[in-house]
Design a protein around this motif. Sequence first.
Motif, PDB file in Angstrom:
ATOM      1  N   TRP A 194      -2.056   0.882   0.279  1.00 15.65           N
ATOM      2  CA  TRP A 194      -3.422   1.330   0.553  1.00 15.65           C
ATOM      3  C   TRP A 194      -3.596   2.799   0.198  1.00 15.65           C
ATOM      4  O   TRP A 194      -4.667   3.209  -0.282  1.00 15.65           O
ATOM      5  CB  TRP A 194      -3.769   1.081   2.026  1.00 15.65           C
ATOM      6  CG  TRP A 194      -3.479  -0.322   2.432  1.00 15.65           C
ATOM      7  CD1 TRP A 194      -2.521  -0.762   3.305  1.00 15.65           C
ATOM      8  CD2 TRP A 194      -4.123  -1.506   1.934  1.00 15.65           C
ATOM      9  NE1 TRP A 194      -2.531  -2.126   3.385  1.00 15.65           N
ATOM     10  CE2 TRP A 194      -3.504  -2.611   2.560  1.00 15.65           C
ATOM     11  CE3 TRP A 194      -5.154  -1.730   1.027  1.00 15.65           C
ATOM     12  CZ2 TRP A 194      -3.887  -3.929   2.310  1.00 15.65           C
ATOM     13  CZ3 TRP A 194      -5.548  -3.044   0.771  1.00 15.65           C
ATOM     14  CH2 TRP A 194      -4.921  -4.113   1.408  1.00 15.65           C
ATOM     15  N   ALA A 198      -6.148   4.457  -2.449  1.00 13.53           N
ATOM     16  CA  ALA A 198      -6.972   5.608  -2.074  1.00 13.53           C
ATOM     17  C   ALA A 198      -6.809   6.744  -3.074  1.00 13.53           C
ATOM     18  O   ALA A 198      -7.796   7.380  -3.473  1.00 13.53           O
ATOM     19  CB  ALA A 198      -6.590   6.081  -0.668  1.00 13.53           C
ATOM     20  N   PRO A 318      -8.828   1.173   1.694  1.00 12.21           N
ATOM     21  CA  PRO A 318      -8.549   2.341   0.851  1.00 12.21           C
ATOM     22  C   PRO A 318      -9.763   3.229   0.632  1.00 12.21           C
ATOM     23  O   PRO A 318      -9.622   4.440   0.414  1.00 12.21           O
ATOM     24  CB  PRO A 318      -8.058   1.717  -0.458  1.00 12.21           C
ATOM     25  CG  PRO A 318      -8.566   0.318  -0.455  1.00 12.21           C
ATOM     26  CD  PRO A 318      -8.618  -0.101   0.983  1.00 12.21           C
TER      27      PRO A 318
END
Length: 378
Positions: A194, A198, A318
Motif C-alpha cells: 500500500w 501511495a 493508498p
Amino acid sequence: MPSYGFLSTHPPTRCGLATFNSALAAQLTADGTRGGIVRVTDHGDEPRPGPGVVHTWSAQTPAGWRDAAAALNTFDVAIIQHEYGIYPGNDGEDVLPLMRRLTVPSIVVLHTVLRQPSARQRSLLEQIVATAGAVVTMTDTARDRLLVGYAVTPDKVTVIPHGAVDHAGVPVDRRARPHLLTWGLLGPGKGIEWSLRALARLQDLEPTPTYTVAGRTHPKVIEHQGETYRSGLHRLGAQLGIAHAMDYQDVYHDHDALGRLIRSADVVVLPYDSREQVTSGVLIEAVAAGVPVVATAFPHAVELLTGGPGLVVPHRDPTALAAAIRRILIEPGLTARLAGRVRPLAAHLRWPAVAARYGTLAEQLIEVRPPAVSAASV
C-alpha cells in the motif's frame, strides 16, 4: 533491589519480543542488579546463547518448562513476555505449567490481546492472568480489551508503555529528497504494497520522495514462504514505475545505524494490515524520535496518534495514505506542530522511565508476597 529472571525469546533471535526483552533486561540490570535470561528457542533459531542467558528452553525439549521454571526460581521476580506463538504447546500453553511451578512472583507482559480469540486462547490467557502476580499491557486499548473481553481481575492489570531508545541526540541527516521510512521484520501483513501504491501517487511532487524499507524478512516467513513477499514488492515497484525511488535494506540495523536512519526520515510510514495490533515498538520508536508518523488505523496507532504526533488513515487505502504523506511534506507548519505534540510524550516513553515502572511494580509484588512456609512447619 530485587533480582530479575526474564522469560522470552532473546537475541540472537530476531523478533519484536526478543528486542523488547533485551532492552528491558539491559535497563533493569544496568546498575549491577542481578538478572538472567531464560531464552525460548524454536526450530531454526541460533542455538548458541548470548550474554546474560542462564538457561535455554527449546521447543523441542519435552516438558522443558520444568527446568525453565527452576532457572527463574533462582531470582526474586520473574518477568515473562507473552505471545501465543513463542512457547511450546497449542497456542503456547506450556507457559502455564511453568508459571504454576514458580515460587517467586511473576509479571506477565502481554504483547497481544486478541479481540476475537478462540475459546482455547481466551481460557489460556485468563488462566495466565489468574496465575500471575501482575500483568502489564502497553496501551490503554489493550487493557480495556482485556477487561471487557476476558474474565480477569482488574486490579492485576497495569499499563506501562513500550519503551523506546533515545535517538534524540543523533544528528539529523537531511537528504536532498523527502525521505519516507518503514522498518522492522518484513512479511505479509506489513502492508508495504500500500505504501508503494501511495508513493506512485506522489510522483508529481518536486523533488519526488524516496522510500526506504529496512529490515530482514521475518525468520518464520523465510521458513514457510522464503522471500516471496519481498520479491513481490520488487515486482510491484517496477510495475508502478517507482523502483528507482526504492531502497530495500535487507539488514538488521544495530542501535546506532537505526538511529541515524530514523533521524534521516521526513515521515515514518506504518501501513500495517492488522486491525488487532495493540502494541507497536516501531510506532513508539518513531514517536519518541520526533519523526512524523502516518499509520493505518491499528489500535495502538489510533490511541497514540489521534490528536497527537501523526496522522491515521484507513487500512488498505493508498489514496488516503498518499494524501496524509503529502500533507506532512508540503503543508506549512504541520511537521512543527506534530513535533510539538511529541515533547510531552517522549520522556515517559524512553527505556529508563519505562524500566523504572517495572522496577516499582516488582518491588510492590515482593512487599505483598506472603512469607514462605518452611517444610518443617507443616
